[in-house]
Design a protein around this motif. Structure first.
Motif, PDB file in Angstrom:
ATOM      1  N   ALA A  77       0.861  -1.179   0.000  1.00  0.00           N
ATOM      2  CA  ALA A  77       0.000   0.000   0.000  1.00  0.00           C
ATOM      3  C   ALA A  77       0.892   1.221   0.000  1.00  0.00           C
ATOM      4  O   ALA A  77       1.956   1.232   0.623  1.00  0.00           O
ATOM      5  CB  ALA A  77      -0.935   0.008   1.214  1.00  0.00           C
ATOM      6  N   GLY A  78       0.475   2.234  -0.724  1.00  0.00           N
ATOM      7  CA  GLY A  78       1.307   3.415  -0.757  1.00  0.00           C
ATOM      8  C   GLY A  78       0.753   4.492  -1.656  1.00  0.00           C
ATOM      9  O   GLY A  78      -0.381   4.419  -2.143  1.00  0.00           O
ATOM     10  N   MET A  88      -1.500   9.229  -7.043  1.00  0.00           N
ATOM     11  CA  MET A  88      -2.379   8.077  -6.886  1.00  0.00           C
ATOM     12  C   MET A  88      -2.028   7.339  -5.608  1.00  0.00           C
ATOM     13  O   MET A  88      -0.889   7.334  -5.139  1.00  0.00           O
ATOM     14  CB  MET A  88      -2.249   7.125  -8.077  1.00  0.00           C
ATOM     15  N   GLY A  89      -3.037   6.713  -5.004  1.00  0.00           N
ATOM     16  CA  GLY A  89      -2.840   5.809  -3.893  1.00  0.00           C
ATOM     17  C   GLY A  89      -3.289   4.422  -4.301  1.00  0.00           C
ATOM     18  O   GLY A  89      -4.187   4.267  -5.136  1.00  0.00           O
ATOM     19  N   ALA A 114      -5.170  -8.900  -6.356  1.00  0.00           N
ATOM     20  CA  ALA A 114      -6.244  -7.911  -6.260  1.00  0.00           C
ATOM     21  C   ALA A 114      -5.589  -6.549  -6.106  1.00  0.00           C
ATOM     22  O   ALA A 114      -4.702  -6.372  -5.262  1.00  0.00           O
ATOM     23  CB  ALA A 114      -7.152  -8.203  -5.075  1.00  0.00           C
ATOM     24  N   ARG A 115      -6.011  -5.594  -6.932  1.00  0.00           N
ATOM     25  CA  ARG A 115      -5.403  -4.261  -6.904  1.00  0.00           C
ATOM     26  C   ARG A 115      -6.494  -3.203  -6.886  1.00  0.00           C
ATOM     27  O   ARG A 115      -7.461  -3.273  -7.653  1.00  0.00           O
ATOM     28  CB  ARG A 115      -4.488  -4.044  -8.106  1.00  0.00           C
ATOM     29  N   GLY A 376      11.643  -2.816  -5.535  1.00  0.00           N
ATOM     30  CA  GLY A 376      10.205  -2.637  -5.397  1.00  0.00           C
ATOM     31  C   GLY A 376       9.719  -1.229  -5.643  1.00  0.00           C
ATOM     32  O   GLY A 376       8.523  -0.959  -5.543  1.00  0.00           O
ATOM     33  N   PHE A 377      10.641  -0.309  -5.983  1.00  0.00           N
ATOM     34  CA  PHE A 377      10.247   1.091  -6.114  1.00  0.00           C
ATOM     35  C   PHE A 377      11.115   1.773  -7.167  1.00  0.00           C
ATOM     36  O   PHE A 377      11.728   2.808  -6.914  1.00  0.00           O
ATOM     37  CB  PHE A 377      10.408   1.781  -4.752  1.00  0.00           C
TER      38      PHE A 377
END
Length: 409
Positions: A77-78, A88-89, A114-115, A376-377
């Motif tokens: 989550a971010g 955007m979240g 699931a997104r 991851g980022f």
């Protein structure tokens, strides 16, 4: 005999189906090594070890497989940003070793995601499920359902898409695979009050039902942050006709990316894309949600998102075309640890007719970028300047800044 130990959640059959040797076969060290690599590539285990035990005066061997499982579920989550989506979240829940119908739902080798995403320019909800060994055959079955509210396509209209996609895929050999997919969608174009007549004519709902064949060739050394290899796809498709729906179109998509390693850890990347779409039957025009555009973070980086292409005769609204061609060359080089620099050149053209190879209205740009490969980022920052642009289409020729969290490949 083949024995398996250490798998507390993953089913034995999930491991055995990845092996390329069977009891009773002649001993083959390369097949044992290949099987060990296949098990590691599942990303279910932090340790995989395959060893042999001699039997009957070295006439026979038993194979012992020992694994140590690792967590395969993720909850992320971010908050993120890009020059296309803006702010955007998101919440992302996934399980890479899913097992349908059990609790906890782990160990069956399936994939579930699931997104949920909400932002200033888009809202998405998406669920996906993949069974990589459908009916115990090397045949992948996938289904995903989605709802997407897109406000980033244009400043003068919004688009809402609800759909479901079902696919079957099968590898041909180590590098090639093919699949076929069926997609049923409902498109809704709204908030067109300030748009031109050409866009206002698209207002309302439309159903689309179609199939697509996808052939892919992939020799990349890794799927992200690639340094060597090629990935190419060809995808003909058709919607409507006997498949139903209200959208009768057909087309083809070609895409290739070549990664070439150079001295001093530099990588030369060449990309090419060709897309063409046409209508048939009672259709008089390709709907705006199926037309082709260029411009923005993912292709012509010296232009605003979907800025390049045909315009309405009365206003400067971008209405897209039926043919697009795009090519790009980029050199990336190390700066420090996980940071790389890039210089690039992009070229592209969008034409109003299908299979239209007129290159006279092309656009191009050059620029530089920074790639930060944070686990991851990943973050990419680009700045590009247009070279050939067209003022009569409302293109200003001003440089564009693009930023993206994720990979382009």
């Amino acid at each position: 005999n083949i024995s398996i130990n250490g798998n507390k959640q993953t089913l034995d059959e999930v491991i055995r189906r990845e092996l390329v040797f069977l009891p009773g076969e002649d001993y083959n060290k390369s097949r044992i090594t290949a099987s060990e690599n296949r098990l590691r590539n599942l990303n279910y285990f932090e340790m995989v070890n395959i060893n042999t035990e001699s039997k009957s005066n070295d006439q026979f061997y038993d194979v012992n497989i020992r694994v140590k499982e690792k967590p395969t579920g993720q909850f992320n989550a971010g908050v993120g940003m890009s020059s296309v989506d803006k702010l955007m979240g998101y919440i992302d829940l996934s399980q890479g070793n899913f097992r349908f119908g059990t609790w906890p739902p782990v160990g069956g080798g399936q994939k579930f995601q699931a997104r949920f995403q909400i932002g200033t320019r888009r809202n998405d909800v998406e669920f996906s499920f993949i069974e990589p060994w459908f009916q115990d055959k090397k045949l992948s079955f996938g289904i995903n359902a989605y709802h997407r509210e897109s406000r980033y396509f244009s400043e003068v209209y919004d688009q809402v898409t609800d759909g479901v996609r079902i696919s079957l895929g099968k590898p041909i050999n180590q590098y090639m695979r093919h699949s076929i997919a069926y997609k049923f969608e409902q498109y809704k174009v709204e908030n067109v009050e300030s748009a031109s007549a050409a866009v206002q004519a698209e207002e309302g709902k439309r159903l689309s039902s179609g199939i697509e064949y996808i052939f892919s060739y992939d020799t990349r050394n890794k799927p992200f942050a690639t340094t060597q290899g090629n990935r190419s796809t060809i995808s003909p498709y058709i919607h409507g006709g006997i498949l139903g729906g209200e959208t009768d179109i057909y087309g083809i998509k070609l895409k290739t990316s070549q990664f070439t390693p150079l001295i001093w850890n530099m990588v030369f990347v060449n990309r090419f894309q060709f897309n063409s779409v046409n209508y048939y039957g009672d259709m008089e025009i390709v709907p705006i949600f199926d037309r082709l555009f260029l411009g923005g973070t993912y292709n012509l980086r010296g232009y605003e998102y979907r800025e390049v292409g045909p315009r309405d005769n009365t206003q400067s609204d971008s209405i897209g075309g039926n043919t697009s061609i795009f090519a790009s060359s980029e050199l990336t080089f190390p700066i420090w640890d996980k940071i790389r620099g890039a210089i690039f050149y992009d070229w592209g053209v969008v034409n109003p007719e299908s299979a239209d190879f007129d290159l006279s209205k092309y656009n191009d740009n050059y620029g530089f970028g920074i790639l930060i490969d944070m686990p991851g980022f990943p973050l990419r920052l680009d700045y590009a300047w247009p070279i050939e642009y067209h003022e009569e289409r409302g293109e200003t020729g001003k440089g564009q800044f693009n930023f993206l969290m994720g990979y382009i490949y």
